[in-house]
Write a protein that holds these residues in place. Structure first.
Motif, PDB file in Angstrom:
ATOM      1  N   ARG A  61      24.544 -13.914 -22.534  1.00  0.00           N
ATOM      2  CA  ARG A  61      24.674 -15.398 -23.254  1.00  0.00           C
ATOM      3  C   ARG A  61      25.176 -15.126 -24.583  1.00  0.00           C
ATOM      4  N   TRP A  62      24.408 -14.387 -25.383  1.00  0.00           N
ATOM      5  CA  TRP A  62      24.899 -14.084 -26.882  1.00  0.00           C
ATOM      6  C   TRP A  62      26.231 -13.692 -26.854  1.00  0.00           C
ATOM      7  N   ASN A  63      26.749 -12.659 -26.003  1.00  0.00           N
ATOM      8  CA  ASN A  63      28.081 -12.313 -26.245  1.00  0.00           C
ATOM      9  C   ASN A  63      29.214 -13.250 -25.641  1.00  0.00           C
ATOM     10  N   ALA A  64      28.849 -13.997 -24.624  1.00  0.00           N
ATOM     11  CA  ALA A  64      29.654 -14.961 -24.151  1.00  0.00           C
ATOM     12  C   ALA A  64      29.807 -16.287 -24.734  1.00  0.00           C
ATOM     13  N   GLU A  65      28.896 -16.827 -25.626  1.00  0.00           N
ATOM     14  CA  GLU A  65      29.161 -17.994 -26.698  1.00  0.00           C
ATOM     15  C   GLU A  65      28.728 -17.921 -27.870  1.00  0.00           C
ATOM     16  N   PRO A  66      29.778 -17.245 -28.492  1.00  0.00           N
ATOM     17  CA  PRO A  66      29.639 -16.882 -30.175  1.00  0.00           C
ATOM     18  C   PRO A  66      29.301 -18.334 -30.803  1.00  0.00           C
ATOM     19  N   ALA A  67      29.946 -19.233 -30.388  1.00  0.00           N
ATOM     20  CA  ALA A  67      29.694 -20.454 -31.220  1.00  0.00           C
ATOM     21  C   ALA A  67      28.317 -21.088 -31.095  1.00  0.00           C
ATOM     22  N   GLN A  68      27.546 -20.673 -30.102  1.00  0.00           N
ATOM     23  CA  GLN A  68      26.151 -20.986 -29.680  1.00  0.00           C
ATOM     24  C   GLN A  68      25.183 -20.021 -30.524  1.00  0.00           C
ATOM     25  N   ARG A  69      25.407 -18.932 -31.027  1.00  0.00           N
ATOM     26  CA  ARG A  69      24.653 -18.092 -31.867  1.00  0.00           C
ATOM     27  C   ARG A  69      23.711 -18.568 -32.947  1.00  0.00           C
ATOM     28  N   PRO A  70      24.312 -19.410 -33.754  1.00  0.00           N
ATOM     29  CA  PRO A  70      23.399 -20.121 -34.637  1.00  0.00           C
ATOM     30  C   PRO A  70      22.521 -20.854 -34.011  1.00  0.00           C
TER      31      PRO A  70
END
Length: 149
Positions: A61-70
């Motif tokens: 999930r971390w790698n697939a969704e860079p915009a969601q990391r924050p």
């Protein structure tokens, strides 16, 4: 505990590690235990394969969704600051959310979106008003106050 078992980002951010373990243990626990009634072992007793099984979904999930990391990082940090009672209430809220139908979720998004901008006394008044509404009134209120995406 071997830190090499955690992805690099989780090693640097203790809150993310805690959030990942709490969320993923609930998902992966049945696959880890041969006997569902048996207590699960401590992290140190898990095999490398079991640890990877717990961590892999978070890494993906971390790698697939860079915009969601924050957002993910913020949630992990908030989880670290919560008391055990607050964490228990959060779990109960997540369970309630999981059992809501799509219409109820839309209503709750509108209600919570509106409540965020209100002072405590107006929030309490809106809660009381909401509880007194009929399902039709709630639907109409939700359509009028739908949150902007």
């Amino acid at each position: 505990m071997s830190m090499s078992a955690f992805p690099a980002v989780a090693r640097r951010v203790p809150g993310l590690r805690a959030l990942a373990l709490c969320a993923l243990l609930a998902i992966a626990a049945p696959a880890l235990a041969a006997d569902p009634a048996a207590p699960l072992p401590a992290w140190e007793q898990l095999s490398p394969a079991q640890r990877e099984q717990l961590i892999a979904p978070l890494r993906e999930r971390w790698n697939a969704e860079p915009a969601q990391r924050p957002r993910m990082l913020n949630h992990a940090q908030r989880w670290q600051r919560m008391t055990p009672d607050e964490r228990q209430r959060a779990h109960r809220g997540m369970k309630r959310w999981e059992h809501m139908d799509p219409e109820q979720r839309a209503q709750m998004r509108a209600l919570y979106g509106k409540m965020r901008s209100l002072p405590p006394e107006q929030r309490a008044a809106l809660k009381a008003k909401w509880r007194a509404m009929t399902p039709e009134q709630r639907k109409a209120w939700q359509q009028e106050n739908a949150p902007q995406r």
